[in-house]
Structure formats: C-alpha cells, structure tokens
Design a protein around this motif. Structure first.
Motif, PDB file in Angstrom:
ATOM      1  N   ALA A  25      17.464  23.443  37.980  1.00  0.00           N
ATOM      2  CA  ALA A  25      16.531  22.795  38.907  1.00  0.00           C
ATOM      3  C   ALA A  25      15.802  21.641  38.213  1.00  0.00           C
ATOM      4  N   GLY A  26      15.428  21.835  36.971  1.00  0.00           N
ATOM      5  CA  GLY A  26      14.758  20.771  36.224  1.00  0.00           C
ATOM      6  C   GLY A  26      15.650  19.562  36.030  1.00  0.00           C
ATOM      7  N   TRP A  27      16.919  19.820  35.721  1.00  0.00           N
ATOM      8  CA  TRP A  27      17.878  18.725  35.581  1.00  0.00           C
ATOM      9  C   TRP A  27      18.082  18.000  36.906  1.00  0.00           C
ATOM     10  N   SER A  28      18.134  18.757  37.987  1.00  0.00           N
ATOM     11  CA  SER A  28      18.303  18.147  39.305  1.00  0.00           C
ATOM     12  C   SER A  28      17.131  17.222  39.620  1.00  0.00           C
ATOM     13  N   ASP A  29      15.918  17.694  39.348  1.00  0.00           N
ATOM     14  CA  ASP A  29      14.731  16.863  39.568  1.00  0.00           C
ATOM     15  C   ASP A  29      14.777  15.610  38.688  1.00  0.00           C
ATOM     16  N   PHE A  30      15.193  15.794  37.443  1.00  0.00           N
ATOM     17  CA  PHE A  30      15.289  14.657  36.523  1.00  0.00           C
ATOM     18  C   PHE A  30      16.271  13.608  37.046  1.00  0.00           C
ATOM     19  N   VAL A  31      17.435  14.045  37.492  1.00  0.00           N
ATOM     20  CA  VAL A  31      18.450  13.106  37.969  1.00  0.00           C
ATOM     21  C   VAL A  31      17.946  12.338  39.193  1.00  0.00           C
ATOM     22  N   GLU A  32      17.311  13.047  40.120  1.00  0.00           N
ATOM     23  CA  GLU A  32      16.781  12.376  41.313  1.00  0.00           C
ATOM     24  C   GLU A  32      15.705  11.357  40.938  1.00  0.00           C
ATOM     25  N   GLU A  33      14.845  11.722  40.020  1.00  0.00           N
ATOM     26  CA  GLU A  33      13.792  10.803  39.597  1.00  0.00           C
ATOM     27  C   GLU A  33      14.381   9.600  38.849  1.00  0.00           C
ATOM     28  N   LEU A  34      15.388   9.840  38.023  1.00  0.00           N
ATOM     29  CA  LEU A  34      16.036   8.752  37.301  1.00  0.00           C
ATOM     30  C   LEU A  34      16.686   7.771  38.265  1.00  0.00           C
ATOM     31  N   ALA A  38      15.730   3.854  38.400  1.00  0.00           N
ATOM     32  CA  ALA A  38      16.775   2.858  38.166  1.00  0.00           C
ATOM     33  C   ALA A  38      16.939   1.907  39.346  1.00  0.00           C
ATOM     34  N   ARG A  39      16.542   2.337  40.537  1.00  0.00           N
ATOM     35  CA  ARG A  39      16.658   1.488  41.732  1.00  0.00           C
ATOM     36  C   ARG A  39      15.516   0.478  41.851  1.00  0.00           C
ATOM     37  N   LEU A  40      14.464   0.640  41.078  1.00  0.00           N
ATOM     38  CA  LEU A  40      13.343  -0.296  41.165  1.00  0.00           C
ATOM     39  C   LEU A  40      13.819  -1.697  40.787  1.00  0.00           C
ATOM     40  N   PRO A  41      13.450  -2.698  41.580  1.00  0.00           N
ATOM     41  CA  PRO A  41      13.913  -4.062  41.292  1.00  0.00           C
ATOM     42  C   PRO A  41      13.521  -4.541  39.887  1.00  0.00           C
ATOM     43  N   GLU A  42      12.342  -4.141  39.426  1.00  0.00           N
ATOM     44  CA  GLU A  42      11.895  -4.552  38.102  1.00  0.00           C
ATOM     45  C   GLU A  42      12.801  -3.968  37.013  1.00  0.00           C
ATOM     46  N   VAL A  43      13.168  -2.705  37.176  1.00  0.00           N
ATOM     47  CA  VAL A  43      14.029  -2.043  36.200  1.00  0.00           C
ATOM     48  C   VAL A  43      15.424  -2.653  36.234  1.00  0.00           C
ATOM     49  N   LEU A  91      25.923   3.425  38.800  1.00  0.00           N
ATOM     50  CA  LEU A  91      26.583   4.644  39.265  1.00  0.00           C
ATOM     51  C   LEU A  91      25.616   5.805  39.483  1.00  0.00           C
ATOM     52  N   LEU A  92      24.380   5.663  39.048  1.00  0.00           N
ATOM     53  CA  LEU A  92      23.441   6.786  39.107  1.00  0.00           C
ATOM     54  C   LEU A  92      23.320   7.435  40.482  1.00  0.00           C
ATOM     55  N   PRO A  93      23.219   6.674  41.584  1.00  0.00           N
ATOM     56  CA  PRO A  93      23.132   7.348  42.892  1.00  0.00           C
ATOM     57  C   PRO A  93      24.344   8.235  43.179  1.00  0.00           C
TER      58      PRO A  93
END
Length: 180
Positions: A25-34, A38-43, A91-93
């Motif tokens: 569950a922690g990994w799942s939360d991490f991946v979603e947050e990442l 990563a989708r932020l225009p600034e990033v 590819l993250l999404p």
C-alpha cells in the motif's frame, strides 16, 4: 498506446516485485504521488532541460514526494534514478496503471468507477459497494465521481461491464421504446 504499455510493463513488474516484499500500500501511494509530481509543468520543464543533471532531477522528484518511502528507501531512489537515467519519466502514468492492475490482481479486487448524480459518502456508499460486490462477485475498490446530468441514480463500470441505473438512462430507454 500499445507501445507505451509494452515499454512500461517491465518497470511496473519490477516495481511490483520489490513492493510485494514490503509495504504494498505504501508503494502504491508513492507511485501515485510520483506520477502527480512528474506531471507538474515545472518538473517537466526542469527534467527536459539538458543543463540540469540527472541526479538533480532525481533529488528534485524525491524532495517533492511526501511519501515516507521517498526519503528512506534505497530501492525508491534506485527506481527513480533508473527512470531518469533511461528517460522514462513520461512512462510513469502507464507504470502506475500497470502497477495498480498487478496490485488489484494480487488482492483479487477490481476498480469500480461509480458515477452518481449526487455525492455518495459514508454508509450510503458502503451499502452500494456491498450490493455491487454481491452482483459482480468480486471485491471492488470504488472510484466515485459526480455527474449531475444523470438526474438521479448511478452508473457503475467494473472492467468492461456497465450497470446504468441512472434516470437519464431510463428516460433514454423509454424514449426508444415509445419511438419504436
């Protein structure tokens, strides 16, 4: 896109194998947050700038993610570093989608997309999920959204199955019956 899915699959499977041995569950939360970071225009702008080093991009991503895994886990740092090194941040999404599918398969669960005319919360949502789990004969993870154009009722999509009990759908069926 089949190509993105094909390229993302090994990353998702490797990440899932690592996550299985720890806090899934922690990994799942991490991946979603990442994915969100990563989708932020600034990033995206910083990540695509050739003057910024790869390690700086990794550090930026890990600093922006609030998950406790991002700060303390060497495997997280290796994963993010590998994505940056191989230019796989776009590819993250898809990696997150495939990771979630693997997680759901392990938990024998399926996402249930529930669209309601009004907000569903608490006991009302729990009762609906309980009855839907009996109908679909599997554990469901609700993803709820509101669409006032339904007028009333709900439209539920589980995999490729759709259960539409909305007033709008009933009116459409009545119109079809009356004009036939």
């Amino acid at each position: 896109m089949a190509e993105l899915a094909t390229i993302a699959r090994p990353y998702a499977e490797a990440l899932f194998r690592v996550a299985e041995s720890g806090d899934l569950a922690g990994w799942s939360d991490f991946v979603e947050e990442l994915v969100q970071v990563a989708r932020l225009p600034e990033v995206e702008s910083v990540a695509s700038t050739p003057k910024v080093g790869r390690q700086q991009i990794v550090d930026l991503l890990l600093a922006a993610v609030m998950s406790p895994l991002a700060q303390s886990n060497a495997q997280v740092k290796n994963f993010v570093g590998m994505l940056v090194e191989n230019h796989r941040l776009p590819l993250l999404p898809e990696i997150a989608v495939q990771f979630d599918e693997l997680k759901n398969a392990r938990e024998c669960a399926t996402d249930a997309h529930i669209v309601s005319a009004f907000p569903l919360e608490g006991e009302q949502l729990n009762d609906l999920i309980t009855s839907l789990e009996r109908k679909f004969q599997r554990k469901l993870k609700p993803i709820v959204s509101v669409d006032q154009s339904l007028i009333g009722g709900v439209r539920v999509t589980v995999g490729d199955e759709v259960l539409d009990t909305s007033v709008r759908a009933r009116l459409a069926r009545m119109q079809t019956a009356l004009t036939a």
